[in-house]
Scaffold this active site. Structure first.
Site, short mmCIF file in Angstrom:
data_model
loop_
_atom_site.label_atom_id
_atom_site.label_comp_id
_atom_site.label_asym_id
_atom_site.label_seq_id
_atom_site.Cartn_x
_atom_site.Cartn_y
_atom_site.Cartn_z
N CYS A 21 0.84 -1.20 0.00
CA CYS A 21 0.00 0.00 0.00
C CYS A 21 0.87 1.24 0.00
O CYS A 21 2.10 1.18 0.07
CB CYS A 21 -0.94 0.01 1.20
SG CYS A 21 -0.09 0.24 2.78
N CYS A 24 3.35 1.62 2.87
CA CYS A 24 4.59 0.86 2.69
C CYS A 24 5.56 1.67 1.83
O CYS A 24 6.74 1.84 2.17
CB CYS A 24 4.31 -0.47 2.00
SG CYS A 24 3.03 -1.49 2.75
N ASP A 475 11.41 24.45 -33.89
CA ASP A 475 12.55 24.66 -34.77
C ASP A 475 12.05 24.50 -36.20
O ASP A 475 11.02 23.87 -36.43
CB ASP A 475 13.65 23.65 -34.44
CG ASP A 475 14.79 23.70 -35.43
OD1 ASP A 475 15.30 24.80 -35.69
OD2 ASP A 475 15.15 22.63 -35.97
N ASP A 679 15.35 19.14 -33.35
CA ASP A 679 15.99 17.88 -33.72
C ASP A 679 17.50 17.96 -33.83
O ASP A 679 18.17 16.95 -33.94
CB ASP A 679 15.44 17.40 -35.07
CG ASP A 679 15.97 18.23 -36.24
OD1 ASP A 679 16.03 19.47 -36.09
OD2 ASP A 679 16.31 17.65 -37.28
N ASP A 683 19.80 22.74 -31.25
CA ASP A 683 18.55 22.91 -30.49
C ASP A 683 18.70 22.45 -29.05
O ASP A 683 17.81 22.69 -28.22
CB ASP A 683 17.42 22.10 -31.14
CG ASP A 683 17.08 22.60 -32.53
OD1 ASP A 683 17.09 23.82 -32.73
OD2 ASP A 683 16.82 21.76 -33.42
#
Length: 792
Positions: A21, A24, A475, A679, A683
């Site tokens: 639970c 715990c 971009d 990409d 960037d």
């Protein structure tokens, strides 16, 4: 040492057993976070593990394992050589075994519970029928038992009611002990372990509730005069103990099966890994285990076969279905030199390819590892449940004690019996499990759903934060556009010291320099030169100028290539190229300026068409109420032309990488939550600065590493999908937490007897156990709805 090493710390993932639970989870996490040398610790109830970042000079994994064990839970370091595939297989096996064990115990306990209820009916008659006839039974279940079930049983089984009461009581006692020791044993052993470590969890509530009912019944069986001399009926609750255990085990079994379904997507990825590969060894084709393939092996793939490992096509061609990894529905054509991904499905063609990345470095293994890490992470919203879980069980026990005292003082009839039943009901109905599962289950399902869409989300923090995004910064090259530019024209505008220069020589000089660059525009120029058999010459004194261009000495002359700003800064007059450059830029092409020997020499125009899906994806982002900005290092006229075609209203052009970071900071300062989609290597700083970095999967490895989300398909629709998925997931998390909290806020007072003054109803411990058992199942089931969410 298992784990990922960084410059300042090491990270280790430790499997944990015995957690049931949120209490715990909270206890283990708190222990690890306060352990000397630990920088960060995350404990996941769903994954049954802890991810710990620690200072290796202050502690080590063995000490961390000991710290976990001292909290009362089991822990072992995973084998060093265990792959992500093996780890998932081991987790699946453990989950299957857990479900089978819980199901078996639930079925046996359920049968025993029905039998115990039947055997208990004569005992109820002895003490409960008079109360029922006088209308004083407050428990709806007991009313039904004594008012409906008992008369029917008396008619059908008269011999049962003729048996001695003591025989029935002792028989039920033996049956209850057997069920408690076999089916419910783990509740009591774990509760005791928690007690010895000065803590309490869900097992504590179950053990105290059922244990109190059993001890009460035991005394009523062996010394009934103890109660009768005090005017209290010597009732027994054996059937309640058995049925409570059966119902909780039933709920646990359903929960286990539902949790197993949350990792369906990850398991499906693991199952994609082929077992063998057809390798060319000498002149023979040999089927070998995938693990035996070595880098450089030539592998043969026939129609309809799954590609065994990553590689590069050396002969033949086909169309490959990559949808299971990228979400791309259309097969991708593969020719010589193209990359193929292990675990994808070949179409109707046949080809040979050279194995490149293997094992843990393969794309499938990296995706599995990324998903595993994401599913084991925590969303910030989980902190609320953690704070409540840390104090939940002690509060419930206090409420149960107060409930007994109030009933004992104020009850109009049978105060001790009613107070005892109400206290047990409070203990049983309280469920910290649902709070612990509310967020992790949603994270697991959502990250799996994202993977099916080709959207890899690197953890719960990114998953939650993405839904808050208000501005998406794009971009241009490789993100809005194809990222595969082509040269459209080469113009000569001047002469060098040797006399008139031809377009071929200009192209030769420029291509010679661009072979040193990884920029998409550079690749386009080199490819264009080679297609025309233009000579590429050696270079010296090469210098890359970030955001500007490059310079080098080629064939005895100094050559400078780049944008207009770069040439102007170097004192070169570009007026002879201004008109043509403006015309090309207006057409959406990128003009690249060339200077030779310090003089303007020519202009190369490169076109990079936008992706077919970009305009629709950008329109979709805007329809979601998001501001869309295009941020590019290209010149203003080219950027505006591309933006107009793609449907972007706001453009920030002619910016260097640090300028991109500055623009994102400006947006954040204005109150925007920014997602950056890019990409390229240039960037990376912007991806790191943004609140959410989204990398195109086909881009540079550095950009992918810096991002929070990776779009495997390379399609901007993935950014919209990620944001929509995050928003839906956050709704699901909030629903789960709401119902987990409301369940306890409403359920505990009802169990305590809140409805009794107005309705005369007192909740049975058995009904309370049924409600408790299925509260966690409802949370997991709600999270599983994300699997079927329509996110186009």
């Amino acid at each position: 040492m298992p784990g990922l090493t960084t410059r300042d710390a090491e990270t280790v993932r430790i499997p944990i057993t015995g957690m049931t639970c949120a209490s715990c989870q909270s206890r283990v996490q708190k222990t690890l976070q306060t352990h000397p040398g630990v920088q960060d610790a995350t404990v996941n109830l769903m994954m049954h593990n802890a991810t710990v970042t620690f200072d290796a000079s202050a502690t080590n994994p063995a000490q961390l394992v000991d710290a976990i064990r001292q909290t009362g839970y089991g822990a072992e370091l995973a084998p060093e050589e265990q792959s992500a595939f093996a780890e998932q297989a081991a987790r699946d096996t453990a989950a299957d075994e857990e479900f089978v064990d819980l199901r078996r115990k639930a079925i046996v306990s359920g049968i025993a519970g029905v039998g115990s209820m039947i055997l208990a009916m004569p005992l109820m008659d002895a003490s409960g029928m008079a109360l029922h006839n006088s209308g004083q039974i407050a428990d709806p279940l007991m009313r039904w038992q004594t008012g409906t079930l008992s008369p029917a049983l008396r008619t059908a089984m008269p011999w049962l009611y003729a048996l001695p009461i003591s025989l029935l009581s002792y028989g039920l006692m033996v049956l209850t002990i057997a069920i408690m020791l076999w089916a419910g044993r783990h509740f009591y052993t774990r509760a005791w372990a928690s007690f010895t470590h000065h803590a309490a969890d869900m097992n504590t509530l179950i053990a105290v509730g059922t244990g109190a009912a059993f001890i009460y019944s035991l005394i009523a069986t062996v010394a009934p005069q103890f109660f009768m001399s005090r005017g209290v009926p010597a009732d027994v609750y054996y059937e309640a103990v058995i049925i409570i255990i059966a119902l909780i085990l039933t709920g646990n079994a359903f929960e286990s099966r539902a949790k197993r379904q949350t990792s369906t997507a990850l398991r499906a990825l693991v199952d994609l890994q082929p077992a063998t590969a057809r390798v060319l060894r000498g002149d023979a084709e040999v089927d070998v285990p995938v693990a035996s393939v070595i880098e450089g092996d030539t592998i043969l793939v026939r129609p309809g076969e799954r590609i065994p490992v990553d590689g590069e096509v050396v002969s033949g061609e086909s169309a490959v279905d990559e949808s299971m990894l990228t979400g791309e529905s259309m097969p991708v054509a593969k020719h010589t030199g193209d990359r193929v991904i292990g675990a994808t499905m070949n179409g109707t063609g046949a080809f040979r390819y050279r194995a490149t990345t293997l094992g843990a470095d393969s794309m499938l293994a990296q995706i599995v590892r990324l998903m595993r890490d994401a599913q084991g992470s925590r969303a910030p919203i989980q902190r609320l449940a953690d704070r409540v879980s840390g104090i939940f069980v002690p509060i419930v026990i206090s409420i149960a004690i107060a409930t007994f005292v109030i009933w004992f003082i104020a009850a109009d009839a049978a105060p001790a019996v009613r107070g005892f039943a109400a206290a047990v009901a409070v203990l049983i109905i309280a469920c910290p499990c649902a709070m612990g599962l509310a967020v992790p289950t949603a994270v697991m399902v959502a990250t799996g759903k994202g993977a099916q869409l080709g959207v890899l989300i690197k953890g719960g923090v990114a998953l939650q934060r993405t839904g808050d995004v208000t501005t998406v910064v794009l971009d241009k090259t490789g993100t809005v556009t194809e990222g595969k530019p082509t040269v459209t024209s080469v113009s000569v505008v001047s002469a060098d010291a040797a006399g008139a220069i031809s377009s071929d020589r200009l192209l030769s000089l420029v291509a010679s320099i661009e072979t040193m660059s990884e920029h998409p525009l550079a690749d386009a120029i080199v490819r264009y030169a080679r297609e025309r058999n233009i000579t590429v010459m050696p270079t010296t004194k090469f210098e890359s100028i970030t955001g500007g261009g490059a310079t080098a000495d080629v064939d005895g002359v100094s050559v400078l290539i780049g944008n207009q700003r770069l040439l102007t800064e170097r004192g070169i007059d570009t007026s002879a190229m201004t008109a043509e450059a403006g015309q090309r830029a207006a057409e959406g092409k990128t003009p690249i300026y060339v200077a030779i020997g310090g003089n303007a020499a020519g202009l190369i125009s490169v076109a990079d068409p936008i992706k077919p899906t970009s305009r629709a994806a950008i329109a979709r982002l805007r329809s979601m109420g998001l501001d869309v900005v295009m941020l590019t290092g290209d010149n203003v006229r080219t950027a505006n032309a591309i933006a107009g075609e793609a449907g972007v209203d706001r453009v920030v052009a002619d910016v260097l990488p640090d300028g991109k970071v500055a623009e994102i900071k400006r947006l954040q300062a204005a109150g925007s939550v920014v997602a950056m989609v890019g990409d390229g290597i240039n960037d990376t700083p912007a991806l790191a600065q943004a609140d959410i970095g989204i990398a195109i999967g086909s881009g540079s490895d550095i950009a992918v590493d810096a991002a929070d989300i990776v779009l495997m398909r390379g399609d901007l629709h993935g950014a919209a999908q990620a944001i929509e998925l995050s928003r839906r997931t956050m709704r699901t998390m909030k629903q789960n937490l709401f119902w987990a909290f409301v369940y306890n806020v409403v359920g505990i007072p009802i169990a305590a007897g809140l409805l009794y003054p107005s309705t005369g109803i007192l909740l049975s411990p058995i009904l309370a156990s049924g409600a408790m058992a299925f509260s966690s199942v409802s949370v997991v089931t709600n999270s599983l709805r994300l699997r079927g969410a329509r996110i186009e």
